[in-house]
Design an enzyme around this catalytic site. Structure first.
Site, PDB file in Angstrom:
ATOM      1  N   MET A   1       7.142  17.319 111.160  1.00 21.20           N
ATOM      2  CA  MET A   1       7.796  18.555 111.608  1.00 21.20           C
ATOM      3  C   MET A   1       7.925  18.523 113.131  1.00 21.20           C
ATOM      4  O   MET A   1       8.044  19.571 113.777  1.00 21.20           O
ATOM      5  CB  MET A   1       7.016  19.774 111.127  1.00 21.20           C
ATOM      6  CG  MET A   1       6.991  19.861 109.596  1.00 21.20           C
ATOM      7  SD  MET A   1       6.816  21.519 108.959  1.00 21.20           S
ATOM      8  CE  MET A   1       5.233  21.955 109.628  1.00 21.20           C
TER       9      MET A   1
ATOM     10  N   HIS B   1       0.747  11.174 114.618  1.00 21.82           N
ATOM     11  CA  HIS B   1       2.040  10.700 114.097  1.00 21.82           C
ATOM     12  C   HIS B   1       2.281   9.254 114.529  1.00 21.82           C
ATOM     13  O   HIS B   1       2.768   8.433 113.756  1.00 21.82           O
ATOM     14  CB  HIS B   1       3.192  11.553 114.645  1.00 21.82           C
ATOM     15  CG  HIS B   1       3.154  12.986 114.207  1.00 21.82           C
ATOM     16  ND1 HIS B   1       2.972  14.038 115.075  1.00 21.82           N
ATOM     17  CD2 HIS B   1       3.289  13.542 112.975  1.00 21.82           C
ATOM     18  CE1 HIS B   1       3.017  15.176 114.414  1.00 21.82           C
ATOM     19  NE2 HIS B   1       3.196  14.909 113.134  1.00 21.82           N
TER      20      HIS B   1
ATOM     21  N   GLN C   1      -2.045  17.922 100.677  1.00 26.63           N
ATOM     22  CA  GLN C   1      -0.617  17.560 100.733  1.00 26.63           C
ATOM     23  C   GLN C   1      -0.409  16.130 100.224  1.00 26.63           C
ATOM     24  O   GLN C   1       0.495  15.854  99.440  1.00 26.63           O
ATOM     25  CB  GLN C   1      -0.125  17.683 102.174  1.00 26.63           C
ATOM     26  CG  GLN C   1       1.216  17.034 102.442  1.00 26.63           C
ATOM     27  CD  GLN C   1       1.754  17.364 103.809  1.00 26.63           C
ATOM     28  OE1 GLN C   1       2.260  18.459 104.021  1.00 26.63           O
ATOM     29  NE2 GLN C   1       1.666  16.436 104.755  1.00 26.63           N
TER      30      GLN C   1
ATOM     31  N   GLY D   1      -0.674  11.403 106.585  1.00 27.13           N
ATOM     32  CA  GLY D   1      -2.050  11.389 107.087  1.00 27.13           C
ATOM     33  C   GLY D   1      -3.011  12.070 106.123  1.00 27.13           C
ATOM     34  O   GLY D   1      -2.633  12.988 105.388  1.00 27.13           O
TER      35      GLY D   1
ATOM     36  N   ASP E   1      -4.125  16.187 106.081  1.00 30.73           N
ATOM     37  CA  ASP E   1      -3.577  17.101 105.076  1.00 30.73           C
ATOM     38  C   ASP E   1      -3.850  16.486 103.704  1.00 30.73           C
ATOM     39  O   ASP E   1      -2.936  16.014 103.016  1.00 30.73           O
ATOM     40  CB  ASP E   1      -2.086  17.290 105.327  1.00 30.73           C
ATOM     41  CG  ASP E   1      -1.832  17.942 106.679  1.00 30.73           C
ATOM     42  OD1 ASP E   1      -2.072  19.140 106.810  1.00 30.73           O
ATOM     43  OD2 ASP E   1      -1.435  17.211 107.611  1.00 30.73           O
TER      44      ASP E   1
HETATM   45  O1  PAF Z   1       2.812  17.209 107.229  1.00 35.01           O
HETATM   46  C1  PAF Z   1       3.898  17.640 107.643  1.00 35.01           C
HETATM   47  O2  PAF Z   1       4.218  17.556 108.836  1.00 35.01           O
HETATM   48  C2  PAF Z   1       4.858  18.335 106.677  1.00 35.01           C
HETATM   49  O3  PAF Z   1       4.168  19.077 105.727  1.00 35.01           O
HETATM   50  C3  PAF Z   1       5.859  17.370 106.032  1.00 35.01           C
HETATM   51  C4  PAF Z   1       5.167  16.333 105.173  1.00 35.01           C
HETATM   52  C5  PAF Z   1       6.683  16.685 107.116  1.00 35.01           C
HETATM   53  C6  PAF Z   1       6.821  18.161 105.133  1.00 35.01           C
HETATM   54  O4  PAF Z   1       7.524  19.124 105.853  1.00 35.01           O
END
Ligand code: PAF
Length: 281
Positions: free
Chosen positions: A30, A37, A153, A147, A150
């Site tokens: 994002m 990142h 996720q 990563g 999260d």
């Molecule tokens: O982890 C993130 O930055 C967001 O949740 C992602 C995976 C880019 C989805 O919008």
């Protein structure tokens, strides 16, 4: 770095690389890019001939009272960082091309979306799964890098990829930390100096809980100890601490092979999350 904005163009670019025999690694973000990142980019570059990063602040994964409008969007700096890191292309779709008028479809990854962060952020993982699926269909990469900070996720995306037979390998990468242990996150910039000083306590408490759990303390006591320690952090409000089976994200059972201790802690309007692995047996 090549910047691509149209969904149709990004797939063509990936296909042209793949036609030349290159493996394509994809790092969805994002934006507000930072060292964590960049570590995903480095891992992708080590394993793939081409690396593509997306920057898209996904409205669908934010609740109505969350920080969507104030989420940092330093796109020029992000592009410069990608250029310096040797990223081959940066995909920055327009919100209207991701969610055109009338858009009305969502991906719901059942049980894994419901506990932990899912309990506190209803609809969040629907938004994540939907946008990640859209990005994967547009980009068509060989590998997807996410990563472990999260952790839920990552579990949700892995499940979706398996359940929907997505032809992509999902690669989970270790959490990047500041020298004092704080997990690196785009939201750390919101912290005041005082909050920044106290924020590493989340990781310290999780590491202490991990030690207790691995030396045989039963899960409810581990969780109680970590909660108690975090209840005295100045300026902080604890959202949850849970010790769960790492693959189901549900309470551990005697067949659990590995566990995860996860937590979410608020400083003012800033929500931090973190987690650590816990070995069993
Ligand atoms: O982890 C993130 O930055 C967001 O949740 C992602 C995976 C880019 C989805 O919008």
């Amino acid at each position: 770095v090549r910047i691509v904005r149209a969904p149709a163009a990004v797939g063509k670019l990936t296909a042209s690389w793949q036609a030349r025999g290159e493996r394509v690694g994809f790092v969805p973000t994002m934006g507000a890019l930072h060292a964590a990142h960049l570590s995903l980019v480095r891992r992708a570059a080590a394993e793939c001939g081409k690396v593509l990063v997306s920057v898209f602040v996904n409205p669908m994964q934010f609740g109505p009272k969350e920080d969507f409008s104030r989420y940092p969007r330093p796109f020029r700096e992000d592009a410069a960082l990608c250029r310096r890191a040797g990223v081959d292309a940066l995909y920055h779709p327009h919100p209207r091309s991701m969610y055109p008028p009338g858009f009305d479809t969502a991906v719901d990854v059942g049980r894994l979306s419901r506990p932990l962060c899912g309990k506190q952020r209803p609809g969040h993982f629907r938004g994540v799964a939907t946008v990640v699926l859209k990005l994967l269909l547009q980009v068509q990469p060989d590998r997807l890098y996410l990563g472990e900070k999260d952790f839920q996720q990552l579990a949700v995306v892995r499940r979706m990829a398996r359940d929907l037979d997505l032809p992509v390998r999902v690669v989970g990468c270790p959490t990047k930390r500041e020298p004092d242990g704080l997990a690196i996150s785009s939201r750390n910039v919101y912290l005041t100096p005082g909050q920044r000083g106290a924020a590493p306590d989340l990781h310290k408490a999780l590491v202490e809980g991990k030690r207790l759990a691995e030396s045989g303390t039963p899960p409810p006591q581990v969780v109680a100890r970590v909660r108690r320690r975090l209840s005295s952090v100045p300026d902080a409000r604890l959202e949850y601490i849970e010790l769960v089976d790492a693959s189901t994200l549900e309470s551990p059972n005697p067949r659990s092979r590995s566990l995860r201790l996860l937590g979410a802690l608020w400083f003012g309007r800033t929500r931090l999350i973190d987690n650590v692995p816990v070995k069993v047996g």
